[in-house]
Design an enzyme around this catalytic site. Structure first.
Site, mmCIF file in Angstrom:
data_model
loop_
_atom_site.group_PDB
_atom_site.id
_atom_site.type_symbol
_atom_site.label_atom_id
_atom_site.label_comp_id
_atom_site.label_asym_id
_atom_site.label_seq_id
_atom_site.Cartn_x
_atom_site.Cartn_y
_atom_site.Cartn_z
ATOM 1 N N ASP A 1 -12.364 1.165 8.759
ATOM 2 C CA ASP A 1 -13.038 2.465 9.211
ATOM 3 C C ASP A 1 -14.270 2.398 9.276
ATOM 4 O O ASP A 1 -15.222 1.945 8.411
ATOM 5 C CB ASP A 1 -12.748 3.396 7.978
ATOM 6 C CG ASP A 1 -13.527 4.794 8.145
ATOM 7 O OD1 ASP A 1 -13.731 5.120 9.319
ATOM 8 O OD2 ASP A 1 -13.596 5.372 7.209
ATOM 9 N N ASN B 1 -16.512 4.952 10.626
ATOM 10 C CA ASN B 1 -16.972 6.224 10.801
ATOM 11 C C ASN B 1 -16.876 7.316 9.661
ATOM 12 O O ASN B 1 -17.334 8.449 9.586
ATOM 13 C CB ASN B 1 -16.572 7.060 12.205
ATOM 14 C CG ASN B 1 -15.181 7.403 12.233
ATOM 15 O OD1 ASN B 1 -14.523 7.132 11.154
ATOM 16 N ND2 ASN B 1 -14.667 8.195 12.927
ATOM 17 N N ASP C 1 -14.193 8.476 8.052
ATOM 18 C CA ASP C 1 -13.051 9.613 7.909
ATOM 19 C C ASP C 1 -12.039 8.962 7.001
ATOM 20 O O ASP C 1 -10.878 9.645 6.942
ATOM 21 C CB ASP C 1 -12.909 10.048 9.204
ATOM 22 C CG ASP C 1 -12.002 8.905 10.050
ATOM 23 O OD1 ASP C 1 -11.998 7.818 9.647
ATOM 24 O OD2 ASP C 1 -11.719 9.317 11.008
ATOM 25 N N HIS D 1 4.233 -4.433 9.812
ATOM 26 C CA HIS D 1 3.830 -3.069 9.467
ATOM 27 C C HIS D 1 5.096 -2.247 8.913
ATOM 28 O O HIS D 1 5.039 -1.165 8.023
ATOM 29 C CB HIS D 1 3.415 -2.218 10.492
ATOM 30 C CG HIS D 1 4.220 -2.002 11.551
ATOM 31 N ND1 HIS D 1 4.651 -2.833 12.370
ATOM 32 C CD2 HIS D 1 4.894 -0.815 11.961
ATOM 33 C CE1 HIS D 1 5.672 -2.239 13.088
ATOM 34 N NE2 HIS D 1 5.814 -1.219 12.973
ATOM 35 N N ASP D 2 6.219 -2.734 9.241
ATOM 36 C CA ASP D 2 7.565 -2.078 8.474
ATOM 37 C C ASP D 2 8.131 -2.886 7.366
ATOM 38 O O ASP D 2 9.332 -2.559 7.147
ATOM 39 C CB ASP D 2 8.768 -2.333 9.947
ATOM 40 C CG ASP D 2 8.611 -1.247 10.827
ATOM 41 O OD1 ASP D 2 7.791 0.075 10.296
ATOM 42 O OD2 ASP D 2 9.016 -1.267 12.179
ATOM 43 N N ASP E 1 1.567 -1.680 21.493
ATOM 44 C CA ASP E 1 2.897 -1.200 20.985
ATOM 45 C C ASP E 1 3.454 -0.281 22.106
ATOM 46 O O ASP E 1 2.766 0.412 22.748
ATOM 47 C CB ASP E 1 2.794 -0.432 19.819
ATOM 48 C CG ASP E 1 3.889 -0.946 18.738
ATOM 49 O OD1 ASP E 1 5.076 -0.965 19.023
ATOM 50 O OD2 ASP E 1 3.660 -1.307 17.691
ATOM 51 N N GLU F 1 11.172 -5.888 19.798
ATOM 52 C CA GLU F 1 11.766 -5.624 18.475
ATOM 53 C C GLU F 1 13.260 -5.424 18.605
ATOM 54 O O GLU F 1 13.544 -4.362 19.187
ATOM 55 C CB GLU F 1 10.937 -4.376 17.844
ATOM 56 C CG GLU F 1 11.649 -4.196 16.472
ATOM 57 C CD GLU F 1 11.550 -2.810 15.867
ATOM 58 O OE1 GLU F 1 11.290 -2.652 14.566
ATOM 59 O OE2 GLU F 1 11.324 -1.860 16.695
ATOM 60 N N ASP G 1 -10.652 2.337 12.777
ATOM 61 C CA ASP G 1 -10.571 2.731 14.134
ATOM 62 C C ASP G 1 -11.044 1.565 15.123
ATOM 63 O O ASP G 1 -11.125 0.321 14.470
ATOM 64 C CB ASP G 1 -11.792 3.676 14.057
ATOM 65 C CG ASP G 1 -13.112 3.528 13.336
ATOM 66 O OD1 ASP G 1 -13.389 2.161 13.636
ATOM 67 O OD2 ASP G 1 -13.432 4.279 12.701
ATOM 68 N N ASP H 1 8.988 -1.562 21.135
ATOM 69 C CA ASP H 1 9.546 -1.004 19.887
ATOM 70 C C ASP H 1 10.944 -0.617 20.025
ATOM 71 O O ASP H 1 11.284 -0.067 20.824
ATOM 72 C CB ASP H 1 8.619 0.246 19.526
ATOM 73 C CG ASP H 1 9.275 1.031 18.150
ATOM 74 O OD1 ASP H 1 9.200 0.282 17.254
ATOM 75 O OD2 ASP H 1 9.687 2.175 18.204
#
Length: 561
Positions: A21, A23, A25, A328-329, A98, A256, A29, A199
């Site tokens: 990150d 910025n 928040d 990520h899964d 993706d 996938e 990003d 995906d």
């Protein structure tokens, strides 16, 4: 085999929300990704896959896309994305995105128009079906729990969603819709994208009869993938997709793919396959529970070894798969595939070596290269993931206590892979100056990039040597196109294989056991190429040796005479 530009590449997956990150928040990003391109280059990465950065309500972390042509403002702007493409190109790196085209968001313009006119043109972009006797059209359970059918307000119709109710499935039988998707894909490829990770793509072909199946749980529903498995003809749709898009651009595509019929492998990844490659999930599938995470089995070493080596032999006949330890899964591989005694830097290097030197395209997931592990979760409220919350409920409904249900989620949750990247021992692991969107793993002070950069024997620096060996002028041909020949399959705790061609023979041998192991070689040591316990140059293995001694968690890569 026709040689393709991606065959000898090493890929890296970025989960943008958790990468860096810039910025303040609390959300990663595009500017953060741009700032770390040199870091990725130093790791030897050629292809960067970004998990979704499209405009989205983020019900399923961006896999619910409301505008395929827009960047989510949480991540930045289209100008920053164009800058990322340009900066990657300067470094001879490729960006893939993706591609989520089985479903979209219920906030997408198409679905909003369908709701306004449930008998109109846009309703046919989706699966709007009448119910049966006051019930949904069929008894499918979605991947995230509950019925796959949601009522269309003010009508007697339902719409199909195989994931969350906010993710309506797109009707691939509609030619007009398909053409709109192809236009969108080509728009991104024209921008300079090098390809896509695709995906949940097998789900695009439905059994249009939507038959009921025998219930497989107390809720009276059946897993929706049973309907997918009963459908015929997905290959025709995938060929049309390829010919209208990827093929024109020589794009790299990684599918996938679950629920594929085994005999279809050559159609998916053969010489003229639907995709460049598909992920090899053979190891990840070993912890599929019969009913969910709460009855997921522990990974057994012998079963894991057999699955990996068997998949290598099967795939070699047709093409390449993409090899992963985690994504990520999935939970972190270091916590999942290593026995307790090996969940340390030596064991993590060992697991990485076995994966990266297999035949196929290695995919490294962010944080894998520093040995990030599963987090400790104290409450279900700490999770963000929709699937984890569903699995927690399923475990409670099955009679587990809150502690047991939480333990099952702690072991299997994909939020383990989504905790912020650990850049330093500063606040929030150097990921953000704000409150991070998901908690940081508390072990970040011990496991982080900054500390490992300074340590020549760190997991990070070992990964750099490992990738460099795979891509070296001397061994690239062997590690890309050479055969994978299983070895020592009857030796307890040993995972080993040869990579060999007409000119060279290299043994990769790892001791997953808790005690020292002795290996008698078929031949003798010509050169030690890599060791996770010593620099190869300082290895205690002598040239000409016909036997190897391996400490627990030791891996050796040896050129054999």
């Amino acid at each position: 085999m026709e040689r393709k530009w991606w065959h000898d590449k090493v890929a890296y997956q970025i989960y943008p929300k958790s990468f860096l990150d810039t910025n303040g928040d609390g959300i990663g990003d595009l500017r953060g990704i741009i700032s770390k391109l040199d870091y990725l280059k130093s790791l030897g990465i050629d292809i960067i896959w970004l998990s979704p950065i499209y405009k989205s309500p983020f019900v399923d972390q961006g896999y619910d896309i409301s505008d395929y042509y827009a960047i989510a403002e949480e991540f930045g702007t289209m100008e920053e994305f164009d800058e990322l493409l340009a900066e990657a190109k300067k470094r001879d790196m490729h960006i893939i995105m993706d591609l989520v085209i089985n479903h979209c968001s219920d906030k997408h313009e198409w679905f909003q128009k369908a709701l306004k006119d449930p008998d109109g043109e846009y309703a046919d972009y989706f699966y709007f079906r009448k119910g049966k006797n006051g019930n949904p059209p069929s008894n499918y359970r979605s991947y995230f729990g509950g019925s796959c059918w949601e009522k269309v307000p003010g009508t007697d119709k339902y719409y199909l969603h195989m994931f969350a109710k906010e993710q309506p499935d797109l009707n691939w039988e509609n030619e007009k819709l398909r053409q709109k998707l192809y236009e969108m894909i080509n728009w991104w490829l024209d921008k300079g994208l090098s390809g896509f990770r695709i995906d949940a793509i097998i789900n695009i072909k439905k059994n249009l009869d939507f038959p009921d199946f025998e219930p497989d749980a107390e809720d009276g529903l059946a897993a929706c993938y049973k309907m997918v498995e009963s459908a015929e003809g997905v290959g025709e749709l995938l060929e049309e997709l390829k010919n209208n898009t990827f093929k024109k651009y020589d794009a790299f595509t990684v599918g996938e793919v679950f629920n594929m019929k085994p005999e279809e492998l050559p159609e998916f990844i053969g010489e003229n396959g639907h995709f460049s490659t598909i992920f090899d999930f053979c190891a990840q599938c070993l912890s599929d529970g019969e009913h969910g995470w709460y009855d997921a089995p522990e990974i057994d070493f012998d079963t894991w070894r057999k699955a990996i080596l068997g998949s290598q032999l099967e795939t070699e006949k047709y093409g390449f798969k993409a090899n992963i330890i985690e994504n990520h899964d999935e939970p972190r591989g270091a916590s999942r595939f290593l026995p307790k005694h090996a969940q340390n830097p030596a064991g993590i290097k060992m697991l990485g070596t076995v994966s990266v030197l297999l035949r196929g395209i290695p995919f490294i997931y962010q944080g894998q290269e520093i040995g990030m592990q599963n987090a400790k979760w104290n409450s279900i409220d700490e999770y963000d993931d929709i699937s984890t919350k569903d699995q927690y409920k399923a475990a409670l409904a099955a009679g587990l206590s809150k502690e047991q249900a939480l333990a099952a989620c702690g072991r299997m949750s994909r939020d383990n892979a989504r905790t912020p990247m650990q850049w330093s021992d500063e606040a929030n692991a150097g990921f953000t100056t704000a409150k991070p969107w998901l908690k940081v793993n508390e072990n970040y002070k011990a496991i982080n990039v900054a500390a490992q950069e300074k340590d020549p024997s760190s997991v990070l620096n070992y990964y750099r040597r490992l990738v460099a060996l795979r891509k070296s002028d001397e061994y690239k041909e062997l590690f890309t196109y050479g055969r994978c020949v299983p070895a020592y399959e009857d030796t307890d705790g040993i995972m080993a294989y040869y990579r060999e061609d007409e000119n060279k023979r290299v043994l990769v041998v790892a001791n997953f056991g808790s005690k020292e192991a002795q290996i008698r070689l078929d031949g003798s040591v010509k050169k030690v190429l890599l060791s996770n316990t010593n620099d190869a140059e300082k290895s205690t293995v002598s040239v000409g040796a016909s036997e190897l001694k391996l400490e627990s968690c030791e891996v050796l890569v040896v050129l054999v005479k």
